[in-house]
Each structure stands twice: as structure tokens, then as C-alpha cells.
Design a protein around this motif. Structure first.
Motif, PDB file in Angstrom:
ATOM      1  N   LYS A  91      -0.770   4.093 -10.614  1.00 27.15           N
ATOM      2  CA  LYS A  91       0.256   4.253  -9.591  1.00 27.15           C
ATOM      3  C   LYS A  91       1.582   3.751 -10.146  1.00 27.15           C
ATOM      4  CE  LYS A  91      -0.259   1.455  -6.054  1.00 27.15           C
ATOM      5  NZ  LYS A  91      -0.774   0.924  -4.776  1.00 27.15           N
ATOM      6  N   ILE A  92       2.639   4.487  -9.839  1.00 23.99           N
ATOM      7  CA  ILE A  92       3.994   4.033 -10.131  1.00 23.99           C
ATOM      8  C   ILE A  92       4.674   3.797  -8.789  1.00 23.99           C
ATOM      9  CG2 ILE A  92       6.259   4.622 -11.081  1.00 23.99           C
ATOM     10  CD1 ILE A  92       4.842   6.421 -13.124  1.00 23.99           C
ATOM     11  N   ILE A  93       5.173   2.592  -8.597  1.00 26.28           N
ATOM     12  CA  ILE A  93       5.950   2.294  -7.394  1.00 26.28           C
ATOM     13  C   ILE A  93       7.411   2.262  -7.820  1.00 26.28           C
ATOM     14  CG2 ILE A  93       6.438   0.626  -5.565  1.00 26.28           C
ATOM     15  CD1 ILE A  93       3.546  -0.404  -5.903  1.00 26.28           C
ATOM     16  N   GLY A  94       8.217   3.080  -7.172  1.00 26.83           N
ATOM     17  CA  GLY A  94       9.636   3.147  -7.490  1.00 26.83           C
ATOM     18  C   GLY A  94      10.488   2.926  -6.257  1.00 26.83           C
ATOM     19  N   VAL A  95      11.612   2.275  -6.444  1.00 23.78           N
ATOM     20  CA  VAL A  95      12.544   2.034  -5.350  1.00 23.78           C
ATOM     21  C   VAL A  95      13.482   3.225  -5.235  1.00 23.78           C
ATOM     22  CG1 VAL A  95      14.432   0.561  -4.532  1.00 23.78           C
ATOM     23  CG2 VAL A  95      12.410  -0.466  -5.585  1.00 23.78           C
ATOM     24  N   GLY A  96      13.612   3.751  -4.040  1.00 22.12           N
ATOM     25  CA  GLY A  96      14.526   4.861  -3.779  1.00 22.12           C
ATOM     26  C   GLY A  96      13.838   6.204  -3.860  1.00 22.12           C
ATOM     27  N   ASP A 127      -7.506  -0.101 -11.829  1.00 27.50           N
ATOM     28  CA  ASP A 127      -6.397   0.170 -10.918  1.00 27.50           C
ATOM     29  C   ASP A 127      -5.150  -0.448 -11.528  1.00 27.50           C
ATOM     30  OD1 ASP A 127      -7.758   1.490  -8.684  1.00 27.50           O
ATOM     31  OD2 ASP A 127      -8.773  -0.425  -8.446  1.00 27.50           O
ATOM     32  N   ILE A 128      -4.302   0.407 -12.105  1.00 24.85           N
ATOM     33  CA  ILE A 128      -3.115  -0.072 -12.815  1.00 24.85           C
ATOM     34  C   ILE A 128      -1.875   0.427 -12.086  1.00 24.85           C
ATOM     35  CG2 ILE A 128      -1.874  -0.086 -15.007  1.00 24.85           C
ATOM     36  CD1 ILE A 128      -4.605   0.523 -16.366  1.00 24.85           C
ATOM     37  N   THR A 129      -0.979  -0.495 -11.802  1.00 25.87           N
ATOM     38  CA  THR A 129       0.249  -0.170 -11.079  1.00 25.87           C
ATOM     39  C   THR A 129       1.454  -0.576 -11.917  1.00 25.87           C
ATOM     40  OG1 THR A 129      -0.800  -0.415  -8.933  1.00 25.87           O
ATOM     41  CG2 THR A 129       1.586  -0.646  -8.978  1.00 25.87           C
ATOM     42  N   PHE A 130       2.414   0.331 -11.986  1.00 25.57           N
ATOM     43  CA  PHE A 130       3.689   0.079 -12.671  1.00 25.57           C
ATOM     44  C   PHE A 130       4.768   0.007 -11.605  1.00 25.57           C
ATOM     45  CE2 PHE A 130       0.940   2.202 -15.641  1.00 25.57           C
ATOM     46  CZ  PHE A 130       1.159   1.543 -16.841  1.00 25.57           C
ATOM     47  N   VAL A 131       5.645  -0.973 -11.728  1.00 25.41           N
ATOM     48  CA  VAL A 131       6.704  -1.150 -10.734  1.00 25.41           C
ATOM     49  C   VAL A 131       8.066  -0.985 -11.398  1.00 25.41           C
ATOM     50  CG1 VAL A 131       7.719  -2.690  -9.024  1.00 25.41           C
ATOM     51  CG2 VAL A 131       5.249  -2.746  -9.418  1.00 25.41           C
ATOM     52  N   ILE A 132       8.857  -0.078 -10.830  1.00 25.20           N
ATOM     53  CA  ILE A 132      10.231   0.161 -11.283  1.00 25.20           C
ATOM     54  C   ILE A 132      11.159  -0.252 -10.142  1.00 25.20           C
ATOM     55  CG2 ILE A 132      11.917   1.854 -12.080  1.00 25.20           C
ATOM     56  CD1 ILE A 132       9.500   3.629 -12.923  1.00 25.20           C
ATOM     57  N   GLY A 133      11.981  -1.237 -10.383  1.00 21.96           N
ATOM     58  CA  GLY A 133      12.886  -1.731  -9.347  1.00 21.96           C
ATOM     59  C   GLY A 133      14.040  -0.780  -9.093  1.00 21.96           C
ATOM     60  N   GLY A 134      14.873  -1.179  -8.174  1.00 23.22           N
ATOM     61  CA  GLY A 134      16.077  -0.424  -7.869  1.00 23.22           C
ATOM     62  C   GLY A 134      17.178  -0.735  -8.870  1.00 23.22           C
ATOM     63  N   SER A 135      18.385  -0.365  -8.539  1.00 24.80           N
ATOM     64  CA  SER A 135      19.491  -0.518  -9.481  1.00 24.80           C
ATOM     65  C   SER A 135      19.807  -1.975  -9.796  1.00 24.80           C
ATOM     66  CB  SER A 135      20.740   0.193  -8.950  1.00 24.80           C
ATOM     67  OG  SER A 135      21.067  -0.301  -7.670  1.00 24.80           O
ATOM     68  N   PHE A 182      11.319  -0.912 -22.054  1.00 23.28           N
ATOM     69  CA  PHE A 182      11.505   0.312 -22.832  1.00 23.28           C
ATOM     70  C   PHE A 182      12.749   0.193 -23.702  1.00 23.28           C
ATOM     71  CE2 PHE A 182       8.304   1.664 -20.031  1.00 23.28           C
ATOM     72  CZ  PHE A 182       7.733   2.808 -20.550  1.00 23.28           C
ATOM     73  N   GLY A 183      13.100  -1.047 -24.025  1.00 23.09           N
ATOM     74  CA  GLY A 183      14.244  -1.282 -24.885  1.00 23.09           C
ATOM     75  C   GLY A 183      15.411  -1.841 -24.101  1.00 23.09           C
ATOM     76  N   ARG A 184      16.488  -2.068 -24.805  1.00 26.14           N
ATOM     77  CA  ARG A 184      17.637  -2.708 -24.183  1.00 26.14           C
ATOM     78  C   ARG A 184      18.625  -1.715 -23.595  1.00 26.14           C
ATOM     79  NH1 ARG A 184      19.030  -6.446 -28.964  1.00 26.14           N
ATOM     80  NH2 ARG A 184      21.069  -6.271 -28.028  1.00 26.14           N
ATOM     81  N   PHE A 185      18.341  -0.423 -23.733  1.00 27.63           N
ATOM     82  CA  PHE A 185      19.184   0.575 -23.084  1.00 27.63           C
ATOM     83  C   PHE A 185      19.121   0.394 -21.574  1.00 27.63           C
ATOM     84  CE2 PHE A 185      18.308   3.236 -26.917  1.00 27.63           C
ATOM     85  CZ  PHE A 185      19.622   3.462 -27.278  1.00 27.63           C
ATOM     86  N   THR A 186      20.215   0.691 -20.913  1.00 30.51           N
ATOM     87  CA  THR A 186      20.197   0.769 -19.455  1.00 30.51           C
ATOM     88  C   THR A 186      19.967   2.232 -19.099  1.00 30.51           C
ATOM     89  OG1 THR A 186      21.745  -1.069 -19.271  1.00 30.51           O
ATOM     90  CG2 THR A 186      21.540   0.385 -17.356  1.00 30.51           C
ATOM     91  N   LEU A 187      18.900   2.491 -18.376  1.00 31.93           N
ATOM     92  CA  LEU A 187      18.572   3.857 -17.948  1.00 31.93           C
ATOM     93  C   LEU A 187      18.485   3.888 -16.429  1.00 31.93           C
ATOM     94  CD1 LEU A 187      15.714   4.583 -20.510  1.00 31.93           C
ATOM     95  CD2 LEU A 187      18.008   5.548 -20.554  1.00 31.93           C
ATOM     96  N   PRO A 188      18.828   5.018 -15.816  1.00 30.44           N
ATOM     97  CA  PRO A 188      18.687   5.117 -14.356  1.00 30.44           C
ATOM     98  C   PRO A 188      17.222   4.911 -13.971  1.00 30.44           C
ATOM     99  CG  PRO A 188      19.851   7.028 -15.249  1.00 30.44           C
ATOM    100  CD  PRO A 188      19.333   6.256 -16.412  1.00 30.44           C
ATOM    101  N   HIS A 189      16.992   4.154 -12.888  1.00 32.74           N
ATOM    102  CA  HIS A 189      15.611   3.874 -12.503  1.00 32.74           C
ATOM    103  C   HIS A 189      14.851   5.148 -12.141  1.00 32.74           C
ATOM    104  CE1 HIS A 189      18.101   3.143  -8.906  1.00 32.74           C
ATOM    105  NE2 HIS A 189      17.091   3.592  -8.218  1.00 32.74           N
ATOM    106  N   GLN A 190      15.559   6.195 -11.677  1.00 31.42           N
ATOM    107  CA  GLN A 190      14.882   7.459 -11.375  1.00 31.42           C
ATOM    108  C   GLN A 190      14.383   8.127 -12.665  1.00 31.42           C
ATOM    109  OE1 GLN A 190      17.999   6.678 -10.360  1.00 31.42           O
ATOM    110  NE2 GLN A 190      18.204   7.060  -8.182  1.00 31.42           N
ATOM    111  N   LYS A 228      14.434  -7.905  -0.289  1.00 30.34           N
ATOM    112  CA  LYS A 228      13.970  -6.914   0.695  1.00 30.34           C
ATOM    113  C   LYS A 228      13.218  -5.774   0.014  1.00 30.34           C
ATOM    114  CE  LYS A 228      17.358  -7.927   4.225  1.00 30.34           C
ATOM    115  NZ  LYS A 228      18.767  -7.838   4.497  1.00 30.34           N
ATOM    116  N   GLU A 229      13.766  -5.290  -1.107  1.00 32.71           N
ATOM    117  CA  GLU A 229      13.064  -4.233  -1.848  1.00 32.71           C
ATOM    118  C   GLU A 229      11.738  -4.762  -2.381  1.00 32.71           C
ATOM    119  OE1 GLU A 229      17.011  -1.670  -3.270  1.00 32.71           O
ATOM    120  OE2 GLU A 229      16.018  -2.977  -4.730  1.00 32.71           O
TER     121      GLU A 229
END
Length: 159
Positions: A4-9, A102-110, A127-135, A58-59
């Protein structure tokens, strides 16, 4: 196995949705794969440090509500450990060998993840020091999960 991937937004970009759908379809032969979206907290552009923490908190509560006790949690965080695709594949294989299916990955918001979510995670991955959009990270992560399964199955997909 459940991944499962849980993503904000909410994901709005059609091209990202299409890419994720393709990897979800491919992953179907290896695991039950799902993406869970939790609402992002509406906030003005300029926030104080305390307001930023409030948004993350809250997120974070919304994220934690979607995680069950038995799930092994990876938090995507810039301060996490970088891995090669092969190392990541080996980790996934080891988790399943030891009954963590049961493996879950969590991607926060901005603004990132709350301390409570980071504390709940068994491990942090970067995934490195690059800033990538969470989407965009949802697509990148979906591909890397698929790649891990292909590596573990000896497929020529990974070169």
C-alpha cells in the motif's frame, strides 16, 4: 502480499494517474497493490513554523488512521537511507521471508511527514536529495516496487 502507498492529497494529473495505473496492473501478478489518498490540510502559502507543524500533525493523524498494527511501514523522507534498486528488492524479499507481508509506504504532503508518522515507520527511505513533487513520487515509488519484484523474479526488466 499486500503493498500500500499512502499519499497526502488527491492526484489530479492524468499522466501520473496513467503511469501509476500501468504499474498497479503489472504489480497485480505479484501482490495486492493499492494507493490510499488522505486529504491534504488546506493552508496559506506563508506559514509560521508552528503552523507548518500543525499542518503536518493533522495530515499525520489522517495517515496513521490508514495504517494497521501489522503493517511494516516505510516513510519516504529526505533524511532516510538511500538504497540501490537491488538493495530495495532484497529488503522486500527479506520482509516477506520473515512474515512481513503487509508493507506500507508513506509519502507526506508538501511539508513532509509529522514526527508521529516518522516514529511509526520501521524504516525511512530516501530517493536522493532532489526535491520532487510528492505526486510524482507515487509514480516513481510504484515503478521501484515493480522493479523490486522483477529483480526478485530474475526478470531482464532490470538492467
Amino acid at each position: 502480499m499486500n503493498i500500500k502507498i499512502i499519499g497526502v492529497g488527491k492526484l489530479k494529473e492524468k499522466y501520473l494517474k496513467q503511469g501509476i495505473a500501468e504499474y498497479a496492473k503489472r504489480l497485480g501478478k505479484f501482490c495486492k497493490f493499492e494507493i490510499v489518498e488522505v486529504p491534504d490540510e488546506k493552508a496559506p502559502e506563508k506559514l509560521s513554523a508552528a503552523e507548518m507543524e500543525g499542518v503536518k500533525e493533522k495530515e499525520g493523524e489522517r495517515i496513521l488512521a490508514k495504517i494497521r498494527d501489522k503493517e511494516y511501514v516505510y516513510a519516504l523522507a529526505i533524511e532516510g537511507k538511500e538504497r540501490s534498486s537491488e538493495e530495495f528488492a532484497q529488503e522486500i524479499a527479506q520482509l516477506t521471508t520473515y512474515g512481513r507481508s503487509d508493507i506500507t509506504f508513506v509519502i507526506g504532503g508538501s511539508l513532509g511527514l509529522s514526527p508521529a508518522v516518522l516514529k511509526r515507520a520501521e524504516t525511512k527511505i530516501s530517493f536522493g536529495r532532489f526535491t520532487l513533487p510528492h505526486q510524482l513520487m507515487r509514480l516513481v515509488l510504484s515503478e521501484q516496487i515493480y522493479r523490486a519484484f522483477m529483480i526478485n523474479n530474475g526478470s531482464p526488466y532490470h538492467k
